[in-house]
Design a protein around this motif. Sequence first.
Motif, PDB file in Angstrom:
ATOM      1  N   CYS A 180      47.575  43.408  41.329  1.00 44.02           N
ATOM      2  CA  CYS A 180      46.041  43.800  41.217  1.00 44.02           C
ATOM      3  C   CYS A 180      45.678  44.665  41.942  1.00 44.02           C
ATOM      4  CB  CYS A 180      44.977  42.581  41.210  1.00 44.02           C
ATOM      5  SG  CYS A 180      43.306  43.112  41.167  1.00 44.02           S
ATOM      6  N   CYS A 207      40.366  46.421  43.497  1.00 42.10           N
ATOM      7  CA  CYS A 207      39.569  47.014  44.583  1.00 42.10           C
ATOM      8  C   CYS A 207      40.207  47.847  45.655  1.00 42.10           C
ATOM      9  CB  CYS A 207      38.511  45.960  44.945  1.00 42.10           C
ATOM     10  SG  CYS A 207      39.318  44.796  46.586  1.00 42.10           S
ATOM     11  N   ARG A 215      46.789  46.257  51.862  1.00 48.47           N
ATOM     12  CA  ARG A 215      47.384  44.862  52.137  1.00 48.47           C
ATOM     13  C   ARG A 215      48.879  44.819  52.223  1.00 48.47           C
ATOM     14  NH1 ARG A 215      46.482  44.059  45.917  1.00 48.47           N
ATOM     15  NH2 ARG A 215      48.397  44.896  45.048  1.00 48.47           N
ATOM     16  N   CYS A 273      42.918  39.622  48.982  1.00 45.54           N
ATOM     17  CA  CYS A 273      43.610  40.538  49.838  1.00 45.54           C
ATOM     18  C   CYS A 273      42.701  40.938  51.019  1.00 45.54           C
ATOM     19  CB  CYS A 273      43.626  42.285  49.229  1.00 45.54           C
ATOM     20  SG  CYS A 273      44.506  42.073  47.610  1.00 45.54           S
ATOM     21  N   ALA A 304      35.066  42.159  42.215  1.00 44.40           N
ATOM     22  CA  ALA A 304      36.147  42.522  41.621  1.00 44.40           C
ATOM     23  C   ALA A 304      37.272  41.476  41.590  1.00 44.40           C
ATOM     24  CB  ALA A 304      36.989  43.377  42.393  1.00 44.40           C
ATOM     25  N   CYS A 305      37.107  40.492  42.434  1.00 41.64           N
ATOM     26  CA  CYS A 305      38.431  39.569  42.611  1.00 41.64           C
ATOM     27  C   CYS A 305      38.068  38.206  41.937  1.00 41.64           C
ATOM     28  CB  CYS A 305      38.558  39.394  44.032  1.00 41.64           C
ATOM     29  SG  CYS A 305      40.148  38.989  44.450  1.00 41.64           S
TER      30      CYS A 305
HETATM   31 FE1  SF4 Z   1      42.443  42.761  43.415  1.00 38.95          FE
HETATM   32 FE2  SF4 Z   1      41.249  40.876  44.646  1.00 38.95          FE
HETATM   33 FE3  SF4 Z   1      43.177  42.472  45.691  1.00 38.95          FE
HETATM   34 FE4  SF4 Z   1      40.652  43.472  45.199  1.00 38.95          FE
HETATM   35  S1  SF4 Z   1      41.049  41.865  46.728  1.00 38.95           S
HETATM   36  S2  SF4 Z   1      42.726  44.237  44.753  1.00 38.95           S
HETATM   37  S3  SF4 Z   1      40.162  42.420  43.298  1.00 38.95           S
HETATM   38  S4  SF4 Z   1      43.477  40.893  44.287  1.00 38.95           S
END
Ligand code: SF4
Length: 189
Positions: free
Chosen positions: A14, A17, A23, A85, A100-101
Amino acid sequence: MDTWESLRAECLSCKACSLAERRNNVVFGDGAEDAEILLIGEGPGQHEDEQGKPFVGRAGKLLDEMLEMVHLDRTKVYIANIVKCRPPENRDPLGVEQDACIDWLRRQTALLRPKIIVCLGRIAAKSIIKNDFRITQEHGQWFERNGVQITAIYHPAALLRDVHKRPATFEDMKSIQAKVRELCEHTEV
Ligand code: SF4
Ligand code: URA
């Protein structure tokens, strides 16, 4: 319909965001995929980001001890976070990041179909229970949504900072234990 395998694979790539940029690992979740109890934290910290697993740092060790007090452990619960993340410098996840998550958590919840949800701390309680949730006043209270019993307790990191919150949390864990005995079919506590 998702499977755990397909959902995890999709989530691990993913980029919905900007937390994706820094990450090391997406922290999808951990525990029993047939657990009757879902624990929801806020978001990964440094150790979680490094290892790809929720609650593996100091707060996680305390969480394990809290679970043990009522005969629970990671084989009997599922643990996930509001954001998957790590937010930089462990700041609170922003509203846009949570928005977003949150669908990942929705899909995890749909797969798990828990009887009981325990929010760990204010951020999760605000997202899951109600936006004006007051953790100091409302921890340990039970809410119902679509047949699921939901409560919130202090975040283990808050219990590390303030030991005076621990007795109340012990009471809340006892209340969770009683609820597990009442509602769960295959979780012995
Ligand atoms: Fe995707 Fe959630 Fe990571 Fe953002 S925090 S990139 S929405 S998995
Ligand atoms: N704090 C959280 O909220 N979640 C984790 O996974 C670790 C620390």
